[in-house]
Write an enzyme that holds these catalytic residues in place. Structure first.
Site, PDB file in Angstrom:
ATOM      1  N   SER A 150     -16.047   0.007  15.327  1.00 61.49           N
ATOM      2  CA  SER A 150     -17.159  -0.868  14.998  1.00 61.49           C
ATOM      3  C   SER A 150     -16.684  -2.301  15.029  1.00 61.49           C
ATOM      4  CB  SER A 150     -17.707  -0.550  13.597  1.00 61.49           C
ATOM      5  OG  SER A 150     -18.652  -1.513  13.175  1.00 61.49           O
ATOM      6  N   TYR A 171     -16.382   1.837   4.909  1.00 61.30           N
ATOM      7  CA  TYR A 171     -16.755   1.842   6.324  1.00 61.30           C
ATOM      8  C   TYR A 171     -15.860   0.895   7.122  1.00 61.30           C
ATOM      9  CZ  TYR A 171     -19.699   1.309  10.492  1.00 61.30           C
ATOM     10  OH  TYR A 171     -20.167   1.277  11.787  1.00 61.30           O
TER      11      TYR A 171
END
Length: 287
Positions: A150, A171
């Site tokens: 990401s 995350y």
């Protein structure tokens, strides 16, 4: 057409979103698919995850393209379940050529506890390791491994945003660790010509992005932001001024990394981020 003709690709998180886009794009180019998804929710993750109906829709899409698909309902946190799914696929198709470790969650929210951090890490990082571990015994020399990272793992995030919570920190930690894992694994598997690369999307037009908790993350100034409110903030992640990329944009990058067109590309951190990385100070070296 035919850029991955008759290759067999194992994909986690294949029921919807980016995972489904990868399955369909690869099938378009001649691949058969081994598709895995949890098809259930995780308590700390406030938006609904994919369902068995979603996975069935992926099956219909692949078969409509004239390719074969084997599916399994499995949790990427369970290495034995992934090994069993891969073994079934190899038994059906006779081979395995590539793995796309796509499954991921983003359990945001200031009300979350440390469990959200742990869930994000065990799905988004441990799940990648488990997928690779399940696939690697079957991959031939010259195979391909693609992991989904990401932009959040490569560029500085707003850690003082209270909407992130422990899950948001988990995350970004997991995605940074995916980048490091890809770099190191590429070094280890290089002598076998097994390529290991990561794709790092920015905002992507999926259910993860279009969720109430994500709207609150992007618009912490509002008590109950709508999709329309969030759309004004989404372009902050892009130097091109777009709110998000499409799953199909990421699938094109995955197709390239699995195809023979990238036969000498490994250890790559391929950003599909509309220039978002260029706007933000790196959190770590870009390898």
């Amino acid at each position: 057409m035919g850029r991955v003709q008759d290759k067999v690709v194992f994909i986690t998180g294949a029921a919807r979103g980016q995972g489904r886009a990868h399955a369909l794009r690869l099938a378009q180019e001649g691949a058969d698919i081994v598709a895995v998804d949890l098809c259930a929710d995780i308590a700390s993750n406030s938006y609904a995850l994919a369902s068995e109906d979603d996975l069935a829709e992926t099956v219909r899409g692949v078969e409509k393209l004239g390719r074969r698909i084997v599916t399994a309902t499995a949790d990427v946190r369970d290495p034995a379940a992934l090994r069993a799914a891969v073994a079934t696929g190899v038994s059906e198709f006779g081979r395995l050529d590539a793995v796309v470790a796509q499954a991921g969650i983003c359990p945001l929210g200031p009300e979350q506890t440390a469990q959200a951090f742990l869930d994000a890490v065990t799905v988004d990082f441990n799940g990648v390791v488990h997928a690779v571990d399940a696939a690697l015994p079957h991959l031939p020399d010259g195979g391909s491994i693609v992991a989904t990272g990401s932009l959040a793992g490569l560029a500085a995030s707003t850690t003082d945003n209270p909407a992130l919570g422990p899950g948001g920190l988990g995350y970004s930690f997991a995605k940074r660790t995916v980048a490091s894992f890809v770099h190191d694994l590429a070094t280890v598997l290089g002598p076998r010509r097994i390529r290991v690369n990561a794709v790092h999307p920015t905002n992507c037009n999926t259910d993860m992005l279009h969720s109430d908790v994500m709207y609150r993350t992007f618009r912490p100034d509002l008590d109950d932001p709508t999709r329309e409110d969030a759309m004004t903030a989404f372009p902050a992640m892009s130097i091109m001024g777009v709110p998000y990329v499409e799953p199909e944009d990421v699938a094109e990058a995955v197709l390239f990394l699995i195809s023979d067109s990238s036969r000498y590309i490994t250890g790559m951190q391929l950003r599909v981020d509309s220039g978002g990385y260029l706007k933000k100070r790196p959190q770590q070296p870009a390898f």
